[in-house]
Design an enzyme around this catalytic site. Structure first.
Site, PDB file in Angstrom:
ATOM      1  N   ALA A 101       0.887  -1.464   0.127  1.00 52.08           N
ATOM      2  CA  ALA A 101       0.083  -0.143  -0.108  1.00 52.08           C
ATOM      3  C   ALA A 101       0.719   1.309   0.020  1.00 52.08           C
ATOM      4  CB  ALA A 101      -0.994  -0.169   1.207  1.00 52.08           C
ATOM      5  N   SER A 102       2.386   1.105   0.020  1.00 55.01           N
ATOM      6  CA  SER A 102       3.236   2.546   0.282  1.00 55.01           C
ATOM      7  C   SER A 102       3.551   2.685  -1.064  1.00 55.01           C
ATOM      8  CB  SER A 102       4.340   1.875   0.893  1.00 55.01           C
ATOM      9  OG  SER A 102       5.221   2.382   1.150  1.00 55.01           O
TER      10      SER A 102
END
Length: 208
Positions: A14-15
């Protein structure tokens, strides 16, 4: 003959900044003659322990706005496809991370990880659903349905929980994070070069 130094690359699907690192870490490490150990994990539980219910880039809108522009600039500088912001941020990466943990010792871990990042941040596709993760696996010539099912088994869920607790115990608080052989911690895509230098013993004067 001296052992090749190893740098651990802790990343979260998700980064945004993990995405940038994932797309350049292999070439940078090869140039520095450092081996990279890819360590997938979930950063959400670490955020929760700090009292955050979502990404700090959502909690602080000005920071988030600048982050997206910064990642857009960096993607262009690195020659990556134009950044495409996924409809949901941060995406639920649980299914993808479980698969990556299952593949930690497999030769498909790196191509799978890069394919997930590409789907999310270059193509703007959802990676949240198990079916989406299975599709990515299928594109790599793997059995997506079977692999996703195996990744959801209790034994693999336990491995992921152990990964998260290991990250916590070693002082990791975000992604991407790099850990050298001696435990020295570097956080952020912009610290990759310093982390590689430290791993090789090339350190600032006065520091051990």
């Amino acid at each position: 003959m001296a052992r090749q130094p190893i740098l651990e690359f802790w990343y979260e699907f998700a980064s945004t900044y993990s995405y940038l690192t994932a797309m350049r870490v292999e070439a940078a490490a090869a140039e520095a003659d450092v081996a990279v150990r890819w360590r997938p994990f979930l950063v959400g539980p670490l955020f929760a322990s700090q009292g955050w219910t979502t990404s700090p880039f959502n909690l602080y809108p000005a920071k988030g706005k600048n982050m997206w522009r910064d990642v857009e600039r960096e993607a262009a500088r690195l020659g990556l496809p134009p950044l495409t912001k996924p409809a949901q941020f941060p995406q639920n990466s649980l299914s993808a991370v479980r698969v990556a943990v299952l593949g930690q010792d497999q030769d498909w871990l790196v191509p799978f990880s890069k394919a997930v990042f590409t789907a999310s941040f270059a193509e703007g596709r959802s990676i949240a659903e198990p079916a989406a993760v299975a599709e990515i696996l299928d594109s790599l010539g793997l059995d997506g349905t079977q692999t996703v099912r195996a990744a959801a088994a209790e034994a693999n869920k336990t491995k992921l929980r152990v990964n998260v607790e290991e990250a916590r115990s070693r002082g990791i608080y975000g992604a991407p994070t790099f850990l050298a052989d001696d435990g020295e911690l570097f956080w952020g895509n912009d610290r990759l070069e310093q982390a590689l230098a430290w791993a090789t013993g090339d350190r600032p004067k006065g520091l051990r």
